[in-house]
Scaffold this motif. Structure first.
Motif, PDB file in Angstrom:
ATOM      1  N   ILE A   1      35.796 -13.509 -37.196  1.00 50.59           N
ATOM      2  CA  ILE A   1      35.652 -13.826 -35.771  1.00 50.59           C
ATOM      3  C   ILE A   1      34.503 -14.802 -35.553  1.00 50.59           C
ATOM      4  CG2 ILE A   1      35.007 -12.839 -33.525  1.00 50.59           C
ATOM      5  CD1 ILE A   1      36.508 -10.274 -34.412  1.00 50.59           C
ATOM      6  N   LEU A   2      33.368 -14.536 -36.195  1.00 49.13           N
ATOM      7  CA  LEU A   2      32.194 -15.384 -36.015  1.00 49.13           C
ATOM      8  C   LEU A   2      32.397 -16.779 -36.601  1.00 49.13           C
ATOM      9  CD1 LEU A   2      29.369 -12.814 -36.809  1.00 49.13           C
ATOM     10  CD2 LEU A   2      29.757 -13.930 -34.609  1.00 49.13           C
ATOM     11  N   ASN A   3      33.102 -16.865 -37.712  1.00 50.86           N
ATOM     12  CA  ASN A   3      33.255 -18.146 -38.407  1.00 50.86           C
ATOM     13  C   ASN A   3      34.446 -18.966 -37.941  1.00 50.86           C
ATOM     14  OD1 ASN A   3      31.088 -18.254 -40.573  1.00 50.86           O
ATOM     15  ND2 ASN A   3      31.955 -16.245 -40.978  1.00 50.86           N
ATOM     16  N   ALA A   4      35.284 -18.391 -37.072  1.00 51.47           N
ATOM     17  CA  ALA A   4      36.447 -19.143 -36.582  1.00 51.47           C
ATOM     18  C   ALA A   4      35.962 -20.376 -35.817  1.00 51.47           C
ATOM     19  CB  ALA A   4      37.296 -18.253 -35.677  1.00 51.47           C
ATOM     20  N   PRO A   5      36.490 -21.562 -36.117  1.00 56.84           N
ATOM     21  CA  PRO A   5      36.030 -22.779 -35.429  1.00 56.84           C
ATOM     22  C   PRO A   5      36.454 -22.798 -33.967  1.00 56.84           C
ATOM     23  CG  PRO A   5      37.938 -23.261 -36.810  1.00 56.84           C
ATOM     24  CD  PRO A   5      37.549 -21.843 -37.100  1.00 56.84           C
ATOM     25  N   LEU A   6      35.682 -23.494 -33.163  1.00 56.09           N
ATOM     26  CA  LEU A   6      36.041 -23.661 -31.756  1.00 56.09           C
ATOM     27  C   LEU A   6      37.226 -24.612 -31.641  1.00 56.09           C
ATOM     28  CD1 LEU A   6      32.521 -24.156 -30.115  1.00 56.09           C
ATOM     29  CD2 LEU A   6      33.955 -22.106 -30.048  1.00 56.09           C
ATOM     30  N   PRO A   7      38.089 -24.396 -30.653  1.00 60.65           N
ATOM     31  CA  PRO A   7      39.178 -25.355 -30.436  1.00 60.65           C
ATOM     32  C   PRO A   7      38.618 -26.727 -30.054  1.00 60.65           C
ATOM     33  CG  PRO A   7      39.231 -23.572 -28.793  1.00 60.65           C
ATOM     34  CD  PRO A   7      38.099 -23.297 -29.700  1.00 60.65           C
TER      35      PRO A   7
ATOM     36  N   LEU B   1      39.802  -9.320 -25.310  1.00 61.43           N
ATOM     37  CA  LEU B   1      38.815  -9.592 -26.352  1.00 61.43           C
ATOM     38  C   LEU B   1      39.295 -10.605 -27.382  1.00 61.43           C
ATOM     39  CD1 LEU B   1      37.126  -6.148 -27.085  1.00 61.43           C
ATOM     40  CD2 LEU B   1      36.040  -8.238 -26.272  1.00 61.43           C
ATOM     41  N   SER B   2      40.499 -10.403 -27.896  1.00 61.63           N
ATOM     42  CA  SER B   2      40.984 -11.331 -28.927  1.00 61.63           C
ATOM     43  C   SER B   2      41.109 -12.738 -28.364  1.00 61.63           C
ATOM     44  CB  SER B   2      42.317 -10.839 -29.500  1.00 61.63           C
ATOM     45  OG  SER B   2      42.150  -9.574 -30.121  1.00 61.63           O
ATOM     46  N   GLY B   3      41.569 -12.830 -27.107  1.00 64.00           N
ATOM     47  CA  GLY B   3      41.644 -14.145 -26.458  1.00 64.00           C
ATOM     48  C   GLY B   3      40.278 -14.769 -26.285  1.00 64.00           C
ATOM     49  N   ALA B   4      39.273 -13.920 -25.969  1.00 60.26           N
ATOM     50  CA  ALA B   4      37.907 -14.425 -25.809  1.00 60.26           C
ATOM     51  C   ALA B   4      37.317 -14.867 -27.143  1.00 60.26           C
ATOM     52  CB  ALA B   4      37.031 -13.346 -25.175  1.00 60.26           C
ATOM     53  N   PHE B   5      37.576 -14.090 -28.208  1.00 58.59           N
ATOM     54  CA  PHE B   5      37.065 -14.453 -29.537  1.00 58.59           C
ATOM     55  C   PHE B   5      37.595 -15.815 -29.976  1.00 58.59           C
ATOM     56  CE2 PHE B   5      36.791  -9.657 -30.672  1.00 58.59           C
ATOM     57  CZ  PHE B   5      35.533  -9.581 -30.102  1.00 58.59           C
ATOM     58  N   GLU B   6      38.842 -16.109 -29.646  1.00 56.62           N
ATOM     59  CA  GLU B   6      39.470 -17.355 -30.098  1.00 56.62           C
ATOM     60  C   GLU B   6      38.771 -18.590 -29.544  1.00 56.62           C
ATOM     61  OE1 GLU B   6      43.557 -17.142 -29.049  1.00 56.62           O
ATOM     62  OE2 GLU B   6      44.043 -15.576 -30.524  1.00 56.62           O
ATOM     63  N   VAL B   7      38.087 -18.446 -28.407  1.00 53.92           N
ATOM     64  CA  VAL B   7      37.451 -19.613 -27.779  1.00 53.92           C
ATOM     65  C   VAL B   7      35.927 -19.513 -27.794  1.00 53.92           C
ATOM     66  CG1 VAL B   7      39.421 -20.277 -26.366  1.00 53.92           C
ATOM     67  CG2 VAL B   7      37.817 -18.557 -25.506  1.00 53.92           C
ATOM     68  N   GLY B   8      35.371 -18.655 -28.678  1.00 49.99           N
ATOM     69  CA  GLY B   8      33.936 -18.717 -28.896  1.00 49.99           C
ATOM     70  C   GLY B   8      33.115 -17.540 -28.439  1.00 49.99           C
ATOM     71  N   CYS B   9      33.715 -16.486 -27.886  1.00 52.45           N
ATOM     72  CA  CYS B   9      32.955 -15.296 -27.498  1.00 52.45           C
ATOM     73  C   CYS B   9      32.422 -14.600 -28.747  1.00 52.45           C
ATOM     74  CB  CYS B   9      33.846 -14.339 -26.707  1.00 52.45           C
ATOM     75  SG  CYS B   9      33.052 -12.782 -26.262  1.00 52.45           S
ATOM     76  N   THR B  10      31.129 -14.202 -28.727  1.00 53.04           N
ATOM     77  CA  THR B  10      30.530 -13.581 -29.913  1.00 53.04           C
ATOM     78  C   THR B  10      29.872 -12.237 -29.602  1.00 53.04           C
ATOM     79  OG1 THR B  10      28.471 -14.817 -29.575  1.00 53.04           O
ATOM     80  CG2 THR B  10      30.139 -15.802 -31.028  1.00 53.04           C
ATOM     81  N   GLY B  11      30.261 -11.614 -28.503  1.00 54.08           N
ATOM     82  CA  GLY B  11      29.718 -10.303 -28.182  1.00 54.08           C
ATOM     83  C   GLY B  11      30.373  -9.738 -26.937  1.00 54.08           C
TER      84      GLY B  11
ATOM     85  N   THR C   1      17.449 -14.983 -32.438  1.00 53.12           N
ATOM     86  CA  THR C   1      17.378 -16.389 -32.040  1.00 53.12           C
ATOM     87  C   THR C   1      18.798 -16.890 -31.824  1.00 53.12           C
ATOM     88  OG1 THR C   1      17.381 -17.039 -34.378  1.00 53.12           O
ATOM     89  CG2 THR C   1      15.233 -16.850 -33.282  1.00 53.12           C
ATOM     90  N   ILE C   2      18.914 -18.129 -31.391  1.00 50.36           N
ATOM     91  CA  ILE C   2      20.229 -18.754 -31.203  1.00 50.36           C
ATOM     92  C   ILE C   2      20.459 -19.759 -32.329  1.00 50.36           C
ATOM     93  CG2 ILE C   2      21.624 -20.252 -29.723  1.00 50.36           C
ATOM     94  CD1 ILE C   2      20.187 -19.014 -27.338  1.00 50.36           C
ATOM     95  N   GLY C   3      21.605 -19.674 -32.940  1.00 51.75           N
ATOM     96  CA  GLY C   3      21.984 -20.622 -33.978  1.00 51.75           C
ATOM     97  C   GLY C   3      23.407 -21.092 -33.752  1.00 51.75           C
ATOM     98  N   LYS C   4      23.956 -21.778 -34.730  1.00 47.49           N
ATOM     99  CA  LYS C   4      25.332 -22.273 -34.604  1.00 47.49           C
ATOM    100  C   LYS C   4      26.074 -22.095 -35.919  1.00 47.49           C
ATOM    101  CE  LYS C   4      25.132 -25.535 -30.783  1.00 47.49           C
ATOM    102  NZ  LYS C   4      25.514 -26.884 -30.295  1.00 47.49           N
ATOM    103  N   ILE C   5      27.347 -21.774 -35.773  1.00 52.01           N
ATOM    104  CA  ILE C   5      28.278 -21.824 -36.893  1.00 52.01           C
ATOM    105  C   ILE C   5      29.247 -22.944 -36.557  1.00 52.01           C
ATOM    106  CG2 ILE C   5      30.026 -20.608 -38.211  1.00 52.01           C
ATOM    107  CD1 ILE C   5      28.674 -17.991 -37.479  1.00 52.01           C
ATOM    108  N   GLY C   6      29.067 -24.088 -37.197  1.00 53.17           N
ATOM    109  CA  GLY C   6      29.785 -25.275 -36.749  1.00 53.17           C
ATOM    110  C   GLY C   6      29.236 -25.662 -35.388  1.00 53.17           C
ATOM    111  N   ASP C   7      30.105 -25.757 -34.392  1.00 55.50           N
ATOM    112  CA  ASP C   7      29.679 -26.044 -33.019  1.00 55.50           C
ATOM    113  C   ASP C   7      29.519 -24.780 -32.188  1.00 55.50           C
ATOM    114  OD1 ASP C   7      29.657 -28.805 -33.371  1.00 55.50           O
ATOM    115  OD2 ASP C   7      31.792 -28.991 -32.917  1.00 55.50           O
TER     116      ASP C   7
END
Length: 743
Positions: A430-436, A367-377, A24-30
């Motif tokens: 990576i998953l719990n890092a907040p969005l900018p 990848l690391s740049g993508a993870f920083e802005v919300g990529c999760t896979g 399913t789809i959920g959220k960690i913060g936003d």
């Protein structure tokens, strides 16, 4: 006996259901994330052609290698002819065997139904139907690549049937994470994205009825003379190389035909996903595409992300940058995630670099740049392949961590090292890092780009430039909003808005933008380079006989020189981090604004024309640069510093103005009506500067007024009779209302 069989059936059904691990789809913060059994997962996958001949007999070896790479899943391609080699006969033995092995090794699966179905059609299907019924056709009836038309009735019937049957067969598998029912749904990479197949033309006629109330309204918009909707034909001219020169009289006809070809793809895939969700309610659906297409027809709306990602649960971005641009991948992730307002998880649906052999540094940039802005896979492309269709530069083997002899390439070890050093053990982080937190917005010009022919490259590069100069250089994260969100007011108006350089040809967009500037205090940044169609050395845009840069926002211009020139712009005053007398030479256009009372001049050209200015419009304003956008300013070694400082200075300006406006509003709210007895009928004005005033009864009857600005601090009210009155004083920056009593 019947009871016994029923009991066995229920036991088996419960056992199979117990194997299902719902996603399913959920959220960690936003941040939108994929949940598996309720827990967030970071999908670390690789493209695997497990059912193809070159991997038969090597599954166990391949799975060991995939595990050694530190990955937890595969995107498994299953071509149509693998499953339905004979019409109506579905063979799953090979697929089941591979899924068993993947599950035994705790690997998850995104099941991919064809890497574009046009390349893996069953032979019975091609023999049963003619190319006229199946294939995408150009305007003269020819096909180039054997691509299947999304409007083809027999294609839809049989492809839907294949996918639905396969989903029904695997839906209880514990390994399944998601399905990809059609990857990269573009027709072709050249002229043939416009499909003149008979079914597509019929679909166009049906769809166009929903766009126009009558055939007369359509004819007026298209400058045509069709007798009825049944007689409507698509736009049939082939755009020239410089297709920006298309006459205005043909533009709407072409735009509607172009848009339909996008909608036809979206309808095909969204309809299939809808059918499959009725079969499998426990898993998600992803859409992967290379939506930013380059080249001669890069403006093509048929790949618009706003339309072609709307039906997906998970958004997959397919990216293959040159190494020097690998760091920009994060901008694309942030772009798509914010476009859908953090409601859809974003993955790198396919990724590598152009060479097919990314280094550890390239992987980190992407990848690391993508993870920083919300990529999760992500799905690394690819495990291996064969250049069986020739040795084309971008064939399957060109990518891959194994070569055609199954030897590990350098890419294998680079990926393995990256995963060990930067991902393994850091999944939760990576998953719990907040969005900018966004501090700037960019308007995505979906409709305007159709009518003004700005290339997709230009539009995205504009955003990427703003993202990099903001997010990377100034710690100013930049999000995107769509025109629909703008029109609905569904965005944060307190953030400055960067508007792509084009006239607002879509009336609702232009009018709404003006309204939000004027009434809501929106700050808008506009660059001068609109496009070749709008500006040329021979022609200037006019609105009712007046030369205008934009008829909605009301920015008038005096001169326009398009193309490379040597003119400098010089700041005439300090503008936050930019000092007065600083000079820069833009790479291209020189546009001079017309002076107006509300235009604050910041910089001028060397010929005296206004190069940069701030135009006040109601409560808000427009910051305007009379040349290209950030990344196109040619200022030598100081290019990046100047571009970044322009954005930072503009942001600081908007915050400073908002703070002053906020203080002014606060002060005004604190003012209360005073009850003043005027025995001498003389009222003292306590507002500085010139003012106008009105004196009226509580019922609104006017007794005395002055519309000509006054300077005298005393208002003589000797003509007022006895009683209570309201007096309203209004100055340019303040106001006061009191109740006065004449005894």
């Amino acid at each position: 006996m019947k009871l016994f069989y029923l009991l066995i059936f229920l036991i088996l059904s419960n056992f199979l259901q117990a194997q299902v691990r719902p996603t399913t789809i959920g959220k960690i913060g936003d941040k939108p994330v994929v949940l598996r059994d309720g827990d967030p997962i970071l999908f670390k996958g690789i493209q695997y052609w497990g059912l193809d001949d070159w991997n038969t007999g090597y599954w166990e070896e391949d799975i060991k290698n995939i595990k050694k790479l530190g990955l937890n899943g595969v995107r498994l391609n299953i071509a149509w002819d693998h499953i339905e080699a004979q019409e109506g006969v579905f063979t799953f033995d090979q697929l089941d065997g591979l899924l068993d092995l993947l599950e035994k090794n705790d690997l998850t699966v995104v099941l991919q139904f064809n890497q574009s179905a046009h390349e893996w059609k069953p032979s019975w299907f091609e023999q049963k139907y003619s190319s006229k019924e199946l294939l995408v056709k150009d305007v003269v009836g020819k096909h180039q690549y054997g691509r299947l038309s999304f409007s083809s009735v027999p294609y839809k019937k049989h492809y839907y049937n294949y996918v639905r049957n396969t989903v029904a067969h695997v839906k209880n598998r514990s390994s399944i994470i998601a399905y990809s029912v059609y990857t990269e749904p573009h027709f072709a990479d050249k002229e043939q994205w416009l499909d003149y197949n008979k079914y597509n033309r019929q679909g166009f006629r049906t769809w166009i009825k929903t766009r126009y109330e009558s055939i007369d309204q359509l004819n007026e918009a298209w400058n045509t003379t069709f007798g009825s909707f049944d007689k409507v034909e698509p736009y049939k001219k082939t755009p020239e190389s410089d297709w920006t020169q298309m006459p205005d009289s043909e533009r709407k006809h072409f735009a509607d035909w172009n848009l339909w070809n996008c909608v036809a793809k979206a309808d095909f895939i969204s309809g299939l996903i809808s059918d499959c969700k009725k079969i499998d309610k426990n898993h998600l659906f992803t859409q992967n595409m290379m939506w930013k297409w380059s080249g001669k027809y890069g403006v093509n709306v048929a790949l618009d992300p706003e339309i072609n990602y709307d039906y997906a649960d998970i958004i997959g971005i397919n990216v293959y940058p040159y190494p020097k641009n690998a760091y920009k991948v994060g901008a694309s992730v942030n772009f798509i995630r914010s476009m859908f307002q953090n409601e859809k998880p974003v993955w790198l649906g396919e990724f590598s670099i152009k060479s097919g052999n990314p280094t550890e540094e390239d992987l980190s940039d992407m990848l690391s740049g993508a993870f920083e802005v919300g990529c999760t896979g992500f799905v690394y492309f690819t495990y291996n392949g064969q250049a069986e269709k020739g040795g084309e530069e971008y064939g399957i083997e060109h990518y891959g961590v194994l070569d055609r002899n199954r030897k590990k390439k350098d890419a294998f070890y680079e990926l393995q090292n990256y995963m060990k050093t930067e991902v393994e053990g850091n999944e939760d982080e990576i998953l719990n890092a907040p969005l900018p937190e966004p501090m700037l917005n960019v308007l995505w010009p979906q409709m305007n780009k159709i009518y003004t022919y700005l290339q997709e490259d230009f539009n995205l590069n504009l955003y990427v430039s703003a993202f990099n100069y903001g997010n990377i250089d100034n710690d100013l994260p930049v999000n995107v909003i769509t025109e629909k969100q703008l029109i609905n007011g569904d965005y944060d108006k307190s953030l400055p808005l960067l508007v792509p350089p084009m006239p607002m040809t879509h009336k609702k967009v232009g009018n709404t933008l003006k309204k939000h500037i004027k009434n809501d205090g929106l700050h808008v940044f506009v660059a001068g380079r609109f496009n070749q169609y709008t500006f040329s050395n021979q022609q200037e845009v006019q609105n009712k006989g007046v030369r205008r840069l934009d008829s909605n926002l009301g920015l008038a211009f005096q001169t326009l020189v398009e193309g490379t020139n040597k003119h400098k712009l010089t700041f005439q005053k300090d503008f936050y981090s930019i000092r007065a007398k600083s000079s820069y030479t833009p790479k291209n256009d020189q546009i001079s604004l017309s002076p107006t009372d509300d235009l604050e001049v910041l910089a001028t050209w060397d010929n005296g024309g206004i190069a940069i200015g701030i135009q006040t419009l109601g409560q808000g304003d427009i910051f305007y640069i009379g040349s290209h956008y950030f990344n196109l300013l040619d200022v030598g070694s100081n290019k990046r510093a100047f571009n970044a400082s322009i954005l930072k200075s503009y942001y600081e300006y908007t915050k400073a103005r908002d703070q002053v406006t906020s203080i002014d509003k606060f002060k005004k709210k604190k003012k209360k009506k005073r009850l003043i007895r005027l025995y001498d009928k003389k009222y003292k004005v306590e507002i500085s500067g010139k003012y106008t005033y009105q004196v009226m009864t509580y019922e609104g009857r006017m007794f005395q007024a002055e519309d000509v600005p006054q300077q005298d601090p005393i208002i003589d009210l000797h003509d007022l009779p006895s009683g209570e009155f309201i007096i309203k004083i209004k100055a340019s920056s303040d106001h006061q209302t009191d109740i006065i009593v004449i005894p």
